[in-house]
Scaffold this motif. Sequence first.
Motif, PDB file in Angstrom:
ATOM      1  N   THR A 112       0.829  -1.212   0.000  1.00 40.26           N
ATOM      2  CA  THR A 112       0.000   0.000   0.000  1.00 40.26           C
ATOM      3  C   THR A 112       0.860   1.258   0.000  1.00 40.26           C
ATOM      4  N   LEU A 113       1.912   1.259   0.818  1.00 39.50           N
ATOM      5  CA  LEU A 113       2.808   2.422   0.865  1.00 39.50           C
ATOM      6  C   LEU A 113       3.525   2.625  -0.469  1.00 39.50           C
ATOM      7  N   CYS A 114       3.983   1.535  -1.081  1.00 38.92           N
ATOM      8  CA  CYS A 114       4.656   1.644  -2.383  1.00 38.92           C
ATOM      9  C   CYS A 114       3.696   2.150  -3.451  1.00 38.92           C
ATOM     10  N   ASP A 115       2.458   1.649  -3.437  1.00 32.81           N
ATOM     11  CA  ASP A 115       1.452   2.131  -4.391  1.00 32.81           C
ATOM     12  C   ASP A 115       1.243   3.635  -4.240  1.00 32.81           C
ATOM     13  N   ARG A 116       1.141   4.094  -3.004  1.00 29.14           N
ATOM     14  CA  ARG A 116       0.940   5.522  -2.751  1.00 29.14           C
ATOM     15  C   ARG A 116       2.133   6.346  -3.220  1.00 29.14           C
ATOM     16  N   LEU A 117       3.351   5.838  -3.003  1.00 27.89           N
ATOM     17  CA  LEU A 117       4.538   6.554  -3.467  1.00 27.89           C
ATOM     18  C   LEU A 117       4.569   6.658  -4.989  1.00 27.89           C
ATOM     19  N   ARG A 118       4.185   5.575  -5.681  1.00 27.93           N
ATOM     20  CA  ARG A 118       4.165   5.611  -7.147  1.00 27.93           C
ATOM     21  C   ARG A 118       3.155   6.650  -7.646  1.00 27.93           C
ATOM     22  N   VAL A 119       1.972   6.671  -7.056  1.00 28.93           N
ATOM     23  CA  VAL A 119       0.937   7.627  -7.468  1.00 28.93           C
ATOM     24  C   VAL A 119       1.394   9.048  -7.172  1.00 28.93           C
ATOM     25  N   ARG A 120       1.999   9.258  -5.998  1.00 32.56           N
ATOM     26  CA  ARG A 120       2.494  10.587  -5.631  1.00 32.56           C
ATOM     27  C   ARG A 120       3.564  11.065  -6.609  1.00 32.56           C
ATOM     28  N   ALA A 121       4.326  10.129  -7.183  1.00 32.81           N
ATOM     29  CA  ALA A 121       5.364  10.483  -8.156  1.00 32.81           C
ATOM     30  C   ALA A 121       4.786  10.660  -9.564  1.00 32.81           C
ATOM     31  N   GLY A 122       3.475  10.542  -9.693  1.00 31.35           N
ATOM     32  CA  GLY A 122       2.845  10.729 -10.990  1.00 31.35           C
ATOM     33  C   GLY A 122       2.852   9.502 -11.865  1.00 31.35           C
ATOM     34  N   ARG A 123       2.997   8.338 -11.291  1.00 27.95           N
ATOM     35  CA  ARG A 123       3.049   7.093 -12.051  1.00 27.95           C
ATOM     36  C   ARG A 123       1.805   6.256 -11.769  1.00 27.95           C
ATOM     37  N   ASP A 124       1.661   5.161 -12.536  1.00 27.47           N
ATOM     38  CA  ASP A 124       0.578   4.222 -12.273  1.00 27.47           C
ATOM     39  C   ASP A 124       0.805   3.561 -10.919  1.00 27.47           C
ATOM     40  N   ARG A 125      -0.290   3.132 -10.307  1.00 25.41           N
ATOM     41  CA  ARG A 125      -0.199   2.459  -9.007  1.00 25.41           C
ATOM     42  C   ARG A 125       0.589   1.153  -9.119  1.00 25.41           C
ATOM     43  N   CYS A 126       0.399   0.451 -10.226  1.00 23.24           N
ATOM     44  CA  CYS A 126       1.101  -0.812 -10.450  1.00 23.24           C
ATOM     45  C   CYS A 126       2.304  -0.568 -11.355  1.00 23.24           C
ATOM     46  N   PRO A 127       3.465  -1.112 -11.014  1.00 25.68           N
ATOM     47  CA  PRO A 127       4.658  -0.880 -11.837  1.00 25.68           C
ATOM     48  C   PRO A 127       4.542  -1.542 -13.202  1.00 25.68           C
ATOM     49  N   THR A 128       5.100  -0.890 -14.216  1.00 22.57           N
ATOM     50  CA  THR A 128       5.077  -1.446 -15.571  1.00 22.57           C
ATOM     51  C   THR A 128       6.482  -1.727 -16.108  1.00 22.57           C
ATOM     52  N   ALA A 129       7.501  -1.293 -15.387  1.00 31.11           N
ATOM     53  CA  ALA A 129       8.879  -1.546 -15.805  1.00 31.11           C
ATOM     54  C   ALA A 129       9.720  -1.834 -14.561  1.00 31.11           C
ATOM     55  N   ALA A 130      10.800  -2.577 -14.774  1.00 34.35           N
ATOM     56  CA  ALA A 130      11.692  -2.937 -13.664  1.00 34.35           C
ATOM     57  C   ALA A 130      13.135  -2.865 -14.133  1.00 34.35           C
ATOM     58  N   ILE A 131      14.031  -2.718 -13.171  1.00 36.09           N
ATOM     59  CA  ILE A 131      15.465  -2.745 -13.424  1.00 36.09           C
ATOM     60  C   ILE A 131      16.043  -3.816 -12.512  1.00 36.09           C
ATOM     61  N   ILE A 132      16.928  -4.683 -13.053  1.00 35.95           N
ATOM     62  CA  ILE A 132      17.515  -5.741 -12.237  1.00 35.95           C
ATOM     63  C   ILE A 132      19.026  -5.584 -12.170  1.00 35.95           C
TER      64      ILE A 132
END
Length: 186
Positions: free
Chosen positions: A46-66
Amino acid sequence: MDAILYIVRGCIAWRQLPVEFPPAGTVYAVFTRWARSGAWQRILDTLCDRLRVRAGRDRCPTAAIIDSQTVPAADTVPRSSRGWDGGKRTNGVKRHIAVDVNGLLLAVVVTAASIQDRDAAHRLLAALRGSFTTIRLVWADGGYPGRLLVWAKDVLALPMQIIKRNPGATGFHVRPRVWVVERSFA
C-alpha cells in the motif's frame, strides 16, 4: 506498533525492549501474527502504491530494473549458502534485486556469490512475474546477455533491454536506468 518499530529501528533483541512498552513476549506475538497473516506485506504494498501515485506514475509498476550485489558473508553463514565471486574477490552471498523506476523493491533473490547473474536472473524474473503481472519491460546491465533474454521473452512474456557501457568509458559512469538499482543498493 510503537514497540515493533522501536525494535526494528534500534536493531535490538526482543528481550531488550524497554519497560515503557508492553512485555516483549506480547509484542513478539503480535508481530508474528501480523507476519503470518501477510499484514506487513499489505502495508508495504500500500505504501509503495501511494509513493508511485504521488510520483505521478501508475499504481502498479510497468517496468523494472535488475542487478546484483556481492557482499561478504559472516562466518556463521554455512559454506553451502556462500561462494567465491572471483570478479569482486569476495567470499559471500549475492543479492539479486528487481526495482521499479523509483527504486522501490519488487523482488529479491539471494544466492551464493559464485552464481552468475544470468543464472540467478531466471529465479528473480520468475518471482517478479509472479508478483507483478503488469511489468512490460525489464532493463539490465551487460551481465545479463544471451539465452536469458530469449527465455524471459518466450516463457515469461518479459522483454528485456540491456543497457551497455559507453564505448571507451573507463571507471564509474552513470548509465540510464541502471543508476536507479545502484541507488537502491546504496
